[in-house]
Design a protein around this motif. Structure first.
Motif, short mmCIF file in Angstrom:
data_model
loop_
_atom_site.label_atom_id
_atom_site.label_comp_id
_atom_site.label_asym_id
_atom_site.label_seq_id
_atom_site.Cartn_x
_atom_site.Cartn_y
_atom_site.Cartn_z
N LEU A 106 -63.26 -41.15 -51.92
CA LEU A 106 -64.62 -41.38 -52.41
C LEU A 106 -65.64 -40.77 -51.45
O LEU A 106 -66.59 -40.12 -51.86
N GLU A 107 -65.40 -40.98 -50.18
CA GLU A 107 -66.35 -40.49 -49.17
C GLU A 107 -66.43 -38.98 -49.15
O GLU A 107 -67.51 -38.39 -49.18
N ASN A 111 -68.53 -38.60 -53.32
CA ASN A 111 -69.90 -39.02 -53.05
C ASN A 111 -70.85 -37.86 -53.29
O ASN A 111 -70.61 -36.76 -52.80
N GLN A 131 -69.30 -50.88 -51.05
CA GLN A 131 -69.99 -49.71 -50.53
C GLN A 131 -70.41 -48.91 -51.75
O GLN A 131 -69.73 -48.95 -52.76
N TYR A 132 -71.53 -48.22 -51.66
CA TYR A 132 -71.89 -47.54 -52.90
C TYR A 132 -71.56 -46.05 -52.88
O TYR A 132 -71.56 -45.39 -51.85
N ALA A 217 -79.64 -44.95 -48.98
CA ALA A 217 -79.69 -43.59 -48.43
C ALA A 217 -79.25 -42.68 -49.56
O ALA A 217 -78.13 -42.77 -50.03
N PRO A 219 -77.76 -39.62 -50.90
CA PRO A 219 -76.99 -38.52 -50.35
C PRO A 219 -77.18 -37.25 -51.17
O PRO A 219 -76.29 -36.44 -51.28
C1 LIG Z 1 -72.09 -42.16 -49.92
O1 LIG Z 1 -73.15 -41.63 -49.17
C2 LIG Z 1 -74.14 -42.59 -48.77
C3 LIG Z 1 -75.26 -41.84 -48.06
O2 LIG Z 1 -74.79 -40.96 -47.12
C4 LIG Z 1 -73.50 -43.63 -47.87
O3 LIG Z 1 -74.44 -44.61 -47.48
C5 LIG Z 1 -72.37 -44.30 -48.66
O4 LIG Z 1 -71.70 -45.23 -47.82
C6 LIG Z 1 -71.37 -43.25 -49.12
N1 LIG Z 1 -70.37 -43.90 -49.97
C7 LIG Z 1 -69.06 -43.77 -49.78
C8 LIG Z 1 -68.17 -44.50 -50.72
O5 LIG Z 1 -68.61 -43.08 -48.90
#
Ligand SMILES: *[C@@H]1O[C@H](CO)[C@@H](O)[C@H](O)[C@H]1NC(C)=O
Ligand SMILES: *[C@@H]1O[C@H](CO)[C@@H](O)[C@H](O)[C@H]1NC(C)=O
Ligand SMILES: *[C@@H]1O[C@H](CO)[C@@H](O)[C@H](O)[C@H]1NC(C)=O
Length: 249
Positions: A106-107, A111, A131-132, A217, A219
């Motif tokens: 996901l990260e 994202n 976490q979003y 935030a 992204p």
């Molecule tokens: C996606 O990116 C945002 C902003 O950088 C961050 O806060 C969030 O944790 C990230 N989500 C994941 C699932 O990595």
């Protein structure tokens, strides 16, 4: 003539009226195999993590979620090293299926991606922490959780304003389809422990977002956020596409 920022935004943005509405998920609590009656779908992209790399497959068959062996034998797959992932996120206007076991997918992969129809399957054991995930242009979301005994293993949702709101949107005199849709998905929904809930907010203009959602935030490089603090030509601001923010949790 000097105008305070607040005056500017209420004068220029009819959608700063903020339209809030709730979306209704389509919940399927029983696990249902893909219907064999359905017309054969075009090949879809399936991505899944295999440790340190990613398998990237083109599949014509509908597969059972998380069945990697079947995917490897029925689809045309290749391995993509994690280091070769596009840093700015993926673009897939059609359907994208992602099977994941760990958060890095996901990260690092999803994202801030632009995906029209996303099917996310959580095939891992360790539950996902809240976490979003930010997604652009998402229209439908289907999630599956392979967590044993998950009360909500299959759920889906369509992101579009309810028909009942068509009138309200019309009175704001803009075309909802011209709006830029940004979805924030709480990845904890992948644990399948609760029914999906969602709401959407039409507006505010992107550059006022930090004011209204200080903990978000973004992204994404939204059209109006690339020159923060720069005084702008009002006509330029007025042509910003309206933003449709959807929160799914
Ligand atoms: C996606 O990116 C945002 C902003 O950088 C961050 O806060 C969030 O944790 C990230 N989500 C994941 C699932 O990595
Ligand atoms: C997956 O493979 C397709 C076709 O080769 C390619 O266009 C796409 O960029 C790849 N996606 C990733 C995330 O590697
Ligand atoms: C569609 O998927 C099948 C395997 O499921 C593969 O043999 C075929 O080459 C794919 N077609 C395209 C255009 O990717």
């Amino acid at each position: 003539m000097e105008m305070s920022p607040n005056t500017v935004s209420s004068v220029l943005f009819p959608w700063s009226l903020w339209l809030l509405f709730f979306l209704t998920p389509v919940t399927r609590t029983t696990s249902s195999a893909p219907s064999s009656e359905a017309p054969p779908p075009a090949n879809t992209t399936l991505l899944f993590d295999s440790g340190t790399s990613l398998r990237n497959c083109s599949c014509s068959a509908a597969l059972r979620d998380c069945d990697e062996a079947l995917a490897n034998s029925l689809c045309r797959c290749h391995t993509a090293p994690r280091s070769a992932l596009p840093p700015a996120g993926l673009t897939e206007p059609g359907t994208l299926t992602v099977w994941l076991k760990e958060l890095w997918v996901l990260e690092e992969l999803l994202n801030s991606s632009r995906v029209g129809h996303l099917r996310l399957s959580f095939c891992g054991i360790k539950p996902m922490d809240s976490q979003y995930l930010a997604l652009l242009g998402l229209r439908t979301l289907r999630i599956h959780s392979a967590v044993p005994e998950a009360p909500y293993p299959h759920q889906e949702m369509t992101i579009s304003p309810a028909a009942g709101l068509a009138m309200e949107i019309e009175t704001l005199s803009f075309d909802i389809s011209s709006s830029l849709s940004v979805t924030f998905l709480d990845v904890a929904v992948l644990n399948g422990l609760s029914a999906l809930k969602a709401y959407s907010v039409l507006g505010p203009p992107a550059h006022t977002l930090p004011q209204h959602f200080p903990h978000l935030a973004l992204p994404l490089a939204l059209p109006s956020t690339d020159t923060p603090g720069d005084p702008k030509d009002p006509s330029e601001q007025a042509s910003e596409p309206p933003l449709l923010f959807t929160f799914i949790y």
